[in-house]
Design a protein around this motif. Sequence first.
Motif, PDB file in Angstrom:
ATOM      1  N   ARG A 156      12.371   2.134  -2.463  1.00  0.00           N
ATOM      2  CA  ARG A 156      13.243   3.010  -3.271  1.00  0.00           C
ATOM      3  C   ARG A 156      13.000   2.763  -4.751  1.00  0.00           C
ATOM      4  O   ARG A 156      12.954   3.708  -5.551  1.00  0.00           O
ATOM      5  N   TRP A 157      12.821   1.521  -5.131  1.00  0.00           N
ATOM      6  CA  TRP A 157      12.556   1.212  -6.545  1.00  0.00           C
ATOM      7  C   TRP A 157      11.241   1.826  -7.015  1.00  0.00           C
ATOM      8  O   TRP A 157      11.028   2.033  -8.202  1.00  0.00           O
ATOM      9  N   ARG A 158      10.351   2.102  -6.069  1.00  0.00           N
ATOM     10  CA  ARG A 158       9.049   2.664  -6.452  1.00  0.00           C
ATOM     11  C   ARG A 158       9.031   4.191  -6.339  1.00  0.00           C
ATOM     12  O   ARG A 158       7.991   4.811  -6.506  1.00  0.00           O
ATOM     13  N   GLY A 159      10.173   4.780  -6.007  1.00  0.00           N
ATOM     14  CA  GLY A 159      10.246   6.240  -6.053  1.00  0.00           C
ATOM     15  C   GLY A 159      10.545   6.918  -4.731  1.00  0.00           C
ATOM     16  O   GLY A 159      10.624   8.157  -4.666  1.00  0.00           O
ATOM     17  N   LEU A 160      10.726   6.135  -3.664  1.00  0.00           N
ATOM     18  CA  LEU A 160      11.013   6.741  -2.358  1.00  0.00           C
ATOM     19  C   LEU A 160      12.470   7.191  -2.284  1.00  0.00           C
ATOM     20  O   LEU A 160      13.362   6.474  -2.738  1.00  0.00           O
ATOM     21  N   ASP A 161      12.710   8.386  -1.724  1.00  0.00           N
ATOM     22  CA  ASP A 161      14.123   8.742  -1.528  1.00  0.00           C
ATOM     23  C   ASP A 161      14.445   9.190  -0.101  1.00  0.00           C
ATOM     24  O   ASP A 161      15.602   9.463   0.198  1.00  0.00           O
ATOM     25  N   GLY A 162      13.444   9.249   0.780  1.00  0.00           N
ATOM     26  CA  GLY A 162      13.760   9.716   2.131  1.00  0.00           C
ATOM     27  C   GLY A 162      12.970   9.001   3.215  1.00  0.00           C
ATOM     28  O   GLY A 162      11.903   8.442   2.981  1.00  0.00           O
ATOM     29  N   TYR A 210       0.848  -1.208   0.000  1.00  0.00           N
ATOM     30  CA  TYR A 210       0.000   0.000   0.000  1.00  0.00           C
ATOM     31  C   TYR A 210       0.879   1.252   0.000  1.00  0.00           C
ATOM     32  O   TYR A 210       0.659   2.185  -0.786  1.00  0.00           O
ATOM     33  N   ILE A 211       1.891   1.278   0.881  1.00  0.00           N
ATOM     34  CA  ILE A 211       2.776   2.451   0.942  1.00  0.00           C
ATOM     35  C   ILE A 211       3.448   2.634  -0.420  1.00  0.00           C
ATOM     36  O   ILE A 211       3.533   3.748  -0.946  1.00  0.00           O
ATOM     37  N   GLY A 212       3.896   1.509  -1.006  1.00  0.00           N
ATOM     38  CA  GLY A 212       4.558   1.580  -2.318  1.00  0.00           C
ATOM     39  C   GLY A 212       3.625   2.125  -3.394  1.00  0.00           C
ATOM     40  O   GLY A 212       4.051   2.925  -4.242  1.00  0.00           O
ATOM     41  N   ASP A 213       2.354   1.711  -3.365  1.00  0.00           N
ATOM     42  CA  ASP A 213       1.391   2.222  -4.357  1.00  0.00           C
ATOM     43  C   ASP A 213       1.256   3.744  -4.240  1.00  0.00           C
ATOM     44  O   ASP A 213       1.217   4.461  -5.240  1.00  0.00           O
ATOM     45  N   CYS A 214       1.174   4.219  -2.990  1.00  0.00           N
ATOM     46  CA  CYS A 214       1.045   5.675  -2.778  1.00  0.00           C
ATOM     47  C   CYS A 214       2.315   6.401  -3.231  1.00  0.00           C
ATOM     48  O   CYS A 214       2.248   7.437  -3.912  1.00  0.00           O
ATOM     49  N   VAL A 215       3.469   5.847  -2.844  1.00  0.00           N
ATOM     50  CA  VAL A 215       4.743   6.470  -3.225  1.00  0.00           C
ATOM     51  C   VAL A 215       4.832   6.567  -4.751  1.00  0.00           C
ATOM     52  O   VAL A 215       5.168   7.626  -5.312  1.00  0.00           O
ATOM     53  N   GLU A 216       4.522   5.470  -5.408  1.00  0.00           N
ATOM     54  CA  GLU A 216       4.695   5.424  -6.871  1.00  0.00           C
ATOM     55  C   GLU A 216       3.824   6.468  -7.564  1.00  0.00           C
ATOM     56  O   GLU A 216       4.274   7.169  -8.464  1.00  0.00           O
ATOM     57  N   ARG A 217       2.579   6.592  -7.131  1.00  0.00           N
ATOM     58  CA  ARG A 217       1.686   7.573  -7.750  1.00  0.00           C
ATOM     59  C   ARG A 217       2.196   8.996  -7.522  1.00  0.00           C
ATOM     60  O   ARG A 217       2.200   9.824  -8.426  1.00  0.00           O
ATOM     61  N   ILE A 218       2.595   9.267  -6.272  1.00  0.00           N
ATOM     62  CA  ILE A 218       2.937  10.647  -5.904  1.00  0.00           C
ATOM     63  C   ILE A 218       4.304  11.042  -6.468  1.00  0.00           C
ATOM     64  O   ILE A 218       4.525  12.197  -6.837  1.00  0.00           O
ATOM     65  N   ALA A 219       5.205  10.058  -6.573  1.00  0.00           N
ATOM     66  CA  ALA A 219       6.562  10.358  -7.067  1.00  0.00           C
ATOM     67  C   ALA A 219       6.540  10.852  -8.518  1.00  0.00           C
ATOM     68  O   ALA A 219       7.494  11.500  -8.959  1.00  0.00           O
ATOM     69  N   GLU A 275      15.386  -4.722   3.195  1.00  0.00           N
ATOM     70  CA  GLU A 275      14.841  -5.094   1.880  1.00  0.00           C
ATOM     71  C   GLU A 275      13.543  -4.352   1.563  1.00  0.00           C
ATOM     72  O   GLU A 275      13.238  -4.082   0.399  1.00  0.00           O
ATOM     73  N   ASP A 276      12.780  -3.979   2.605  1.00  0.00           N
ATOM     74  CA  ASP A 276      11.556  -3.209   2.357  1.00  0.00           C
ATOM     75  C   ASP A 276      11.901  -1.781   1.915  1.00  0.00           C
ATOM     76  O   ASP A 276      11.242  -1.215   1.043  1.00  0.00           O
TER      77      ASP A 276
END
Length: 369
Positions: free
Chosen positions: A172-178, A141-150, A166-167
């Motif tokens: 990070r692969w889905r757009g998280l940087d911080g 779920y967090i990854g889905d939100c990150v990917e859309r917003i990134a 690993e999480d």
Amino acid sequence: MSFLEEFQRWSFPGVQQRIASSNGARVEQALSRSAGQLDADDLIALLSPAADAALEQMARQAQATTRLRFGKTVLLYAPLYLSNICYSQCTYCGFSYGKDIRRLQLSPEQAEVEAGLLHAAGIRHILLLTGEAYRESSINYIGDCVERIARSFASVSVEVYPLKTEDYLSLRWRGLDGLAIYQETYDPRRYAAVHLKGIKARMEYRLECPDRAGEAGMRRIALGALLGLSDAASDVFFTALHARYLMQRFWQTQISISLPRLRPATGVDDVASIGDRDFARFLFALRLFLPDAGLTLSTREPAPLRDELCGIVATQISAGSQTSPGGYSDSGAARQFEIEDRRTVRQVADALAARNLDPVFTDWSPALK
Ligand code: SF4
């Protein structure tokens, strides 16, 4: 190896006692050193009540150091609460499990709409927050939100429950940087007293979390202590040690520190107060000890104090913040805490410019990822 090993070499009551017994001569000695050359004993002196008499000198030295390292730039960002569902119990938090509040979790589509409102206000650095709810706020779920917003933001950070290396890598692969992960207090006795239930009660697991994020190559890591839970000066000391350790181990990661002061929240009225002079002294001491660390001020602090401290020491501030899920579109869900600075993003940026500072909305391009 992790910060835990360094942490275990110190005792919280021992540091508290050394801070309480520092003196003016020791403060003078610390201030005679160049910024960045201070050792732990110097930091103890500058955090001590004995340094209050030298507050103006500390402000001048901290301001000169900030100008040298950061110029006049102040980065603006905003939080976006994805959810207020939480299964942990923290005595100081409005989202704590068991509180009778309106719970809400945004869908990734709703999160994107909320982010769009911040984007329209000019925000390009965003911090996504959830409570500790592994099922509802899953990694996916967090990854889905990150990917859309990134897709439309220069930088996306999260402040969620502690994850495995690993999480962090998968996000990070889905757009998280911080990552923002506040220890809240480094005092083991008080940590146990205020974290009653849930994964957050595991102090050491949380303490090692920034190491795991650093190992995953996170570009930004924000640390902090919630001032008012224990002896504030000692908590600032340990936050500074933690930041220094991470800066040395993960030299390519930007490390920043925030010192939120406890605020009233739903069912949390009796909060210890940290005075403005003490709060300012802590920030000045941090700047002299760690010249390259970002220093962040949240909207918990009143507007005049934020403006003043941006002119001296702060390098990033949140603006136009709401502290509930759906808060930017008036969902009516419960807030995590009450804010003090209610100005819009534009008003904050204008106030900084009026002080001859440079408000910036992005200091990083995703094209460089
Ligand atoms: S501080 Fe975080 S973990 Fe603790 S109750 Fe609040 S949301 Fe949950």
